[in-house]
Design a protein around this motif. Structure first.
Motif, PDB file in Angstrom:
ATOM      1  N   ALA A   1       2.134  -8.301   7.804  1.00  0.00           N
ATOM      2  CA  ALA A   1       0.892  -9.069   7.683  1.00  0.00           C
ATOM      3  C   ALA A   1       0.108  -8.654   6.448  1.00  0.00           C
ATOM      4  O   ALA A   1      -0.444  -9.499   5.727  1.00  0.00           O
ATOM      5  CB  ALA A   1       0.038  -8.876   8.938  1.00  0.00           C
ATOM      6  N   LYS A   2       0.056  -7.360   6.207  1.00  0.00           N
ATOM      7  CA  LYS A   2      -0.713  -6.861   5.067  1.00  0.00           C
ATOM      8  C   LYS A   2      -0.134  -7.374   3.744  1.00  0.00           C
ATOM      9  O   LYS A   2      -0.865  -7.803   2.853  1.00  0.00           O
ATOM     10  CB  LYS A   2      -0.716  -5.330   5.076  1.00  0.00           C
ATOM     11  N   MET A   3       1.194  -7.352   3.618  1.00  0.00           N
ATOM     12  CA  MET A   3       1.820  -7.760   2.363  1.00  0.00           C
ATOM     13  C   MET A   3       1.792  -9.276   2.167  1.00  0.00           C
ATOM     14  O   MET A   3       1.611  -9.764   1.046  1.00  0.00           O
ATOM     15  CB  MET A   3       3.257  -7.233   2.289  1.00  0.00           C
ATOM     16  N   ILE A   4       1.953 -10.045   3.244  1.00  0.00           N
ATOM     17  CA  ILE A   4       1.862 -11.504   3.107  1.00  0.00           C
ATOM     18  C   ILE A   4       0.444 -11.911   2.705  1.00  0.00           C
ATOM     19  O   ILE A   4       0.244 -12.714   1.782  1.00  0.00           O
ATOM     20  CB  ILE A   4       2.281 -12.207   4.414  1.00  0.00           C
ATOM     21  N   THR A   5      -0.541 -11.341   3.382  1.00  0.00           N
ATOM     22  CA  THR A   5      -1.931 -11.652   3.046  1.00  0.00           C
ATOM     23  C   THR A   5      -2.243 -11.242   1.612  1.00  0.00           C
ATOM     24  O   THR A   5      -2.911 -11.978   0.873  1.00  0.00           O
ATOM     25  CB  THR A   5      -2.879 -10.956   4.033  1.00  0.00           C
ATOM     26  N   SER A   6      -1.746 -10.091   1.204  1.00  0.00           N
ATOM     27  CA  SER A   6      -1.972  -9.626  -0.169  1.00  0.00           C
ATOM     28  C   SER A   6      -1.300 -10.541  -1.189  1.00  0.00           C
ATOM     29  O   SER A   6      -1.843 -10.770  -2.273  1.00  0.00           O
ATOM     30  CB  SER A   6      -1.436  -8.199  -0.327  1.00  0.00           C
TER      31      SER A   6
ATOM     32  N   VAL B   1      -2.304  -5.427  -6.107  1.00  0.00           N
ATOM     33  CA  VAL B   1      -2.329  -5.263  -4.656  1.00  0.00           C
ATOM     34  C   VAL B   1      -2.599  -3.806  -4.283  1.00  0.00           C
ATOM     35  O   VAL B   1      -3.449  -3.500  -3.435  1.00  0.00           O
ATOM     36  CB  VAL B   1      -0.996  -5.726  -4.026  1.00  0.00           C
ATOM     37  N   ALA B   2      -1.877  -2.901  -4.920  1.00  0.00           N
ATOM     38  CA  ALA B   2      -2.001  -1.482  -4.586  1.00  0.00           C
ATOM     39  C   ALA B   2      -3.411  -0.957  -4.805  1.00  0.00           C
ATOM     40  O   ALA B   2      -3.912  -0.139  -4.034  1.00  0.00           O
ATOM     41  CB  ALA B   2      -1.003  -0.664  -5.417  1.00  0.00           C
ATOM     42  N   GLU B   3      -4.052  -1.443  -5.839  1.00  0.00           N
ATOM     43  CA  GLU B   3      -5.420  -1.014  -6.144  1.00  0.00           C
ATOM     44  C   GLU B   3      -6.433  -1.471  -5.097  1.00  0.00           C
ATOM     45  O   GLU B   3      -7.451  -0.809  -4.876  1.00  0.00           O
ATOM     46  CB  GLU B   3      -5.856  -1.569  -7.502  1.00  0.00           C
ATOM     47  N   ASN B   4      -6.145  -2.606  -4.443  1.00  0.00           N
ATOM     48  CA  ASN B   4      -7.188  -3.260  -3.655  1.00  0.00           C
ATOM     49  C   ASN B   4      -6.865  -3.485  -2.189  1.00  0.00           C
ATOM     50  O   ASN B   4      -7.752  -3.868  -1.425  1.00  0.00           O
ATOM     51  CB  ASN B   4      -7.503  -4.625  -4.290  1.00  0.00           C
TER      52      ASN B   4
ATOM     53  N   ASP C   1      -9.189  -2.196   0.711  1.00  0.00           N
ATOM     54  CA  ASP C   1     -10.473  -2.903   0.786  1.00  0.00           C
ATOM     55  C   ASP C   1     -10.292  -4.321   1.320  1.00  0.00           C
ATOM     56  O   ASP C   1     -11.120  -4.823   2.090  1.00  0.00           O
ATOM     57  CB  ASP C   1     -11.135  -2.951  -0.593  1.00  0.00           C
ATOM     58  N   TRP C   2      -9.209  -4.982   0.912  1.00  0.00           N
ATOM     59  CA  TRP C   2      -8.954  -6.343   1.391  1.00  0.00           C
ATOM     60  C   TRP C   2      -8.812  -6.369   2.912  1.00  0.00           C
ATOM     61  O   TRP C   2      -9.409  -7.201   3.592  1.00  0.00           O
ATOM     62  CB  TRP C   2      -7.686  -6.905   0.744  1.00  0.00           C
ATOM     63  N   VAL C   3      -7.995  -5.473   3.424  1.00  0.00           N
ATOM     64  CA  VAL C   3      -7.750  -5.437   4.867  1.00  0.00           C
ATOM     65  C   VAL C   3      -9.044  -5.138   5.625  1.00  0.00           C
ATOM     66  O   VAL C   3      -9.351  -5.766   6.645  1.00  0.00           O
ATOM     67  CB  VAL C   3      -6.665  -4.400   5.205  1.00  0.00           C
ATOM     68  N   GLU C   4      -9.803  -4.194   5.123  1.00  0.00           N
ATOM     69  CA  GLU C   4     -11.060  -3.827   5.787  1.00  0.00           C
ATOM     70  C   GLU C   4     -12.023  -5.004   5.830  1.00  0.00           C
ATOM     71  O   GLU C   4     -12.669  -5.261   6.856  1.00  0.00           O
ATOM     72  CB  GLU C   4     -11.696  -2.643   5.065  1.00  0.00           C
ATOM     73  N   LYS C   5     -12.114  -5.729   4.723  1.00  0.00           N
ATOM     74  CA  LYS C   5     -13.011  -6.907   4.678  1.00  0.00           C
ATOM     75  C   LYS C   5     -12.571  -7.953   5.704  1.00  0.00           C
ATOM     76  O   LYS C   5     -13.418  -8.496   6.437  1.00  0.00           O
ATOM     77  CB  LYS C   5     -13.003  -7.510   3.272  1.00  0.00           C
TER      78      LYS C   5
END
Length: 361
Positions: free
Chosen positions: A187-192, A344-347, A350-354
Motif C-alpha cells: 500500500a505504501k509503495m503504490i500510494t507513493s 519517495v524515500a525522502e518523503n 510524512d506522506w503516510v502520516e498525513k
C-alpha cells in the motif's frame, strides 16, 4: 517486463539510498558501524535461526520450513508486515531477536542501515544477482525477489475497469476496491507511486494540491482493509471486486482458487519493488545466518520458492529456469513504471502520516 528497464529502477533505488542518508529526519549515524560477517569454518546448523519476513503470510513459510529442515537448518519464521517489520527491528536493535530479515524493499532497508541494524556480508551467489537492485555501496542487503504491484479485479463483476490509479476517485468505483493498510509495504509503495507524479517543490511534503486531492478522493472511495479480512475471497465473490496485490500474490491466488483476475493496464506501467535479504546486527548466529542465506538465495531454492510463492526470482539462474506460464507472462508483459524512488524515500514517512491523520477515519 523488460529487464533493461528494471535495471533503471534498480539504479533509481540506489539514488534513493544517498538521498535517505542526507534527509533531515535521519537517524544518529555516530554509532559504531557493524562489522562484516564472514564464513569461518563449521557452524552449528541445529541452533535456532529466527527469520522475520513480510512474505510469510497465508502459510507461505510452509515450503521454506520444510526445505530448510531437510537441509539441516532449524529456523523459526515470523510473519511481520513490511513497514511494521522495519519499525520492530529498530525497536529491538539493542536486544535483537531476529537473525535474518527477508522481504521489504530498499527504502526500508536504508532506514535499517541508518539505525545501524544491519551487518555487512557477501553471499556466495552475489554474481547471480544485479546489485543495481541491492546495496551495491555497502553490501548490507541483497536482492532476492522482484515484485510488480497491481490492481486486480473480478472480470465477471467489473466490466468497465479503471485504466489508471487516478480513476479510482470516480464515483462509479466507490466501495468497489480494497486498499491495504498503510502499515504494509504494498500500500505504501503504490500510494507513493501515485503521489510522486505530482511533485511540486512548493507543495506540502513536495506534492501539489492536485496530487493530495487525488489521494484524498481515492481513500474516501476505497474499502480500507481491516485486520483479518479475506480480501481475495471478497474479490472472487464480488463483495469488493478489486484490490491492490503484489505480483507473486496474483500467481499464487490464481493457482490456488483456479481463477483468473483482470489486471488494470496502466499506460505508464506498474511500480516495481525488489525484496531483499539481510543479517541483523547483534545476531548471536551471524555466521549461521550467512550459511542460511548462501543456501536460500542459490538458484535451486529460489526456483523452489518461485514455484511455491509465484514470485519472480532475482537470481538469474533461477529466473532462467522458471516454467510457470503465469510468471513468464508477467516477466514478459509488464511495463515498469518510471518512479522517482529518491523523491519517495525522502518523503514517504510524512506522506503516510498525513494520509493516516487526515484521510482515514
Amino acid at each position: 517486463m523488460k529487464f533493461k528497464k528494471l535495471i533503471a529502477l534498480g539504479l533509481a533505488a540506489v539514488m534513493a539510498v544517498g538521498l535517505i542518508g542526507c534527509g533531515g529526519g535521519g537517524a544518529d549515524t555516530t554509532e559504531e558501524p557493524a562489522g562484516e560477517v564472514v564464513a569461518d569454518g563449521e557452524v552449528d546448523k541445529s541452533a535456532k535461526l529466527v527469520i522475520y519476513s513480510n512474505s510469510f503470510s497465508n502459510d507461505q513459510d510452509a515450503w521454506l520450513l520444510d526445505a530448510a529442515t531437510k537441509a539441516g537448518f532449524n529456523i523459526e519464521c515470523v510473519a511481520v508486515g513490511g513497514s511494521e517489520m522495519a519499525d520492530r527491528l529498530i525497536a529491538e536493535k539493542n536486544n535483537p531477536v531476529c537473525d535474518v530479515a527477508f522481504g521489504m524493499n530498499a527504502v526500508e532497508y536504508e532506514r535499517l542501515k541508518a539505525e545501524n541494524v544491519l551487518m555487512k556480508y557477501t553471499p556466495e551467489w552475489v554474481d547471480k544477482v544485479d546489485m543495481a537492485f541491492g546495496d551495491a555501496k555497502d553490501g548490507m542487503y541483497y536482492p532476492i525477489i522482484v515484485q510488480p504491484l497491481f490492481l486486480i479485479y473480478n472480470k465477471d463483476v467489473v466490466t468497465n475497469p479503471p485504466k489508471a490509479w487516478e480513476d479510482l476517485q470516480n464515483p462509479e468505483y466507490k466501495g468497489l476496491f480494497n486498499m491495504f493498510q498503510l502499515s504494509g509495504g504494498t500500500a505504501k509503495m503504490i500510494t507513493s507511486s501515485i503521489l510522486q507524479k505530482y511533485k511540486d517543490e512548493n507543495g506540502e511534503y513536495g506534492v501539489s494540491e492536485e496530487g493530495w486531492k487525488i489521494i484524498e478522493n481515492i481513500y474516501a472511495n476505497c474499502h480500507y482493509q481491516q485486520d483479518g479480512e479475506d480480501y481475495i475471497t471478497n474479490v472472487i465473490d464480488g463483495t469488493v471486486p478489486m484490490s491492490e496485490l503484489w505480483g507473486a500474490g496474483v500467481v499464487k491466488y490464481e493457482n490456488e482458487y483456479n481463477t483468473e483476475f483482470g489486471i488494470m493496464e496502466v499506460e505508464e506501467g506498474a511500480p516495481f519493488v525488489v525484496e531483499q535479504l539481510a543479517i541483523i546486527n547483534g545476531s548471536k548466529n551471524a555466521e549461521l545466518a550467512l550459511e542460511f542465506i548462501n543456501w536460500f538465495g542459490a538458484a535451486e531454492q529460489m526456483l523452489g520458492w518461485s514455484n511455491n510463492a509465484g514470485a519472480i526470482p532475482a537470481n538469474k539462474d533461477a529466473l532462467a529456469q522458471v516454467t510457470d506460464q503465469k510468471i513468464v507472462d508477467m516477466i514478459n508483459n509488464t511495463k515498469v513504471q518510471d518512479v522517482d524512488w529518491g523523491f519517495v524515500a525522502e518523503n514517504v514517512t510524512d506522506w503516510v502520516e498525513k494520509i493516516q491523520l487526515e484521510y482515514l477515519d
